[in-house]
Scaffold this active site. Sequence first.
Site, mmCIF file in Angstrom:
data_model
loop_
_atom_site.group_PDB
_atom_site.id
_atom_site.type_symbol
_atom_site.label_atom_id
_atom_site.label_comp_id
_atom_site.label_asym_id
_atom_site.label_seq_id
_atom_site.Cartn_x
_atom_site.Cartn_y
_atom_site.Cartn_z
ATOM 1 N N SER A 109 -37.372 46.981 45.819
ATOM 2 C CA SER A 109 -38.673 47.934 46.002
ATOM 3 C C SER A 109 -39.808 47.041 46.668
ATOM 4 O O SER A 109 -39.749 46.477 47.774
ATOM 5 C CB SER A 109 -38.903 48.747 44.849
ATOM 6 O OG SER A 109 -39.737 49.652 45.070
ATOM 7 N N ASP A 159 -32.928 58.771 48.319
ATOM 8 C CA ASP A 159 -34.216 58.014 47.999
ATOM 9 C C ASP A 159 -35.137 58.928 48.239
ATOM 10 O O ASP A 159 -35.515 58.926 49.379
ATOM 11 C CB ASP A 159 -34.172 56.461 48.453
ATOM 12 C CG ASP A 159 -35.270 55.677 47.908
ATOM 13 O OD1 ASP A 159 -36.294 56.153 47.372
ATOM 14 O OD2 ASP A 159 -35.348 54.394 48.065
ATOM 15 N N HIS A 190 -33.710 56.076 44.367
ATOM 16 C CA HIS A 190 -34.491 54.735 44.390
ATOM 17 C C HIS A 190 -33.967 53.631 43.439
ATOM 18 O O HIS A 190 -34.425 52.303 43.484
ATOM 19 C CB HIS A 190 -35.979 55.109 44.299
ATOM 20 C CG HIS A 190 -36.731 54.053 44.766
ATOM 21 N ND1 HIS A 190 -36.767 53.341 46.117
ATOM 22 C CD2 HIS A 190 -37.798 52.973 44.231
ATOM 23 C CE1 HIS A 190 -37.755 52.690 46.192
ATOM 24 N NE2 HIS A 190 -38.154 52.079 45.131
#
Length: 209
Positions: A109, A159, A190
């Site tokens: 991320s 996501d 995610h």
Amino acid sequence: MDLPLNDLSMIHRFTPASAEGAPPLLLLHGTGGDESDLLPLGGLLSPGSALVSPRGRVLENGMPRFFRRSAEGVFDEADVRLRAAELGEFVAQAREHYDLARPIAVGFSNGANIAAALMMLAPEALAGAVLIRAMVPLTDPPAFDLGGKPVLILSGGMDPIVPAENAARLARQFQAGGAALTHETLPTGHGLGQMDLTIAREWLAASFG
């Protein structure tokens, strides 16, 4: 044994190599993580590798990050460039301090985004990268040449944070920049899952084993 040594430019943890020839990993956490978050993942991805895991220097509502943003998916690109330069300096310090080869970034991320920016802005800093749920960090990056360095992008088909078009644009940026790119879209959101671990471990072994 993890050594919580913080005498370089970023607070970090370091795990020495326990296997000769195992490539060092630079572990870059997501928003709200810290220098300990990805150490277990690093050990699973590349057993025996030296692990260097810094803490992001930006705080967002008390949560560490590697660069500032104004909203979800809206990055402060001037800060991205500044923080990527700081991370590159830390990598150089860590390599000298711990006598390491050029590391492979493993980012999740926010950590994947700063790793992507570092690959674009300082192609010589890293040997390659595993970018899990990464987004385009720079809308207009400078021309860069990775010279065939391996890059793995693992996107989530469901996501809610990273649009499929954005992940595809990031892949195109790396292809244009000369990366040996693998981009896989997994049937997940995610979060980091077992599929990511399996694919990344096999890719690391094939690319750097």
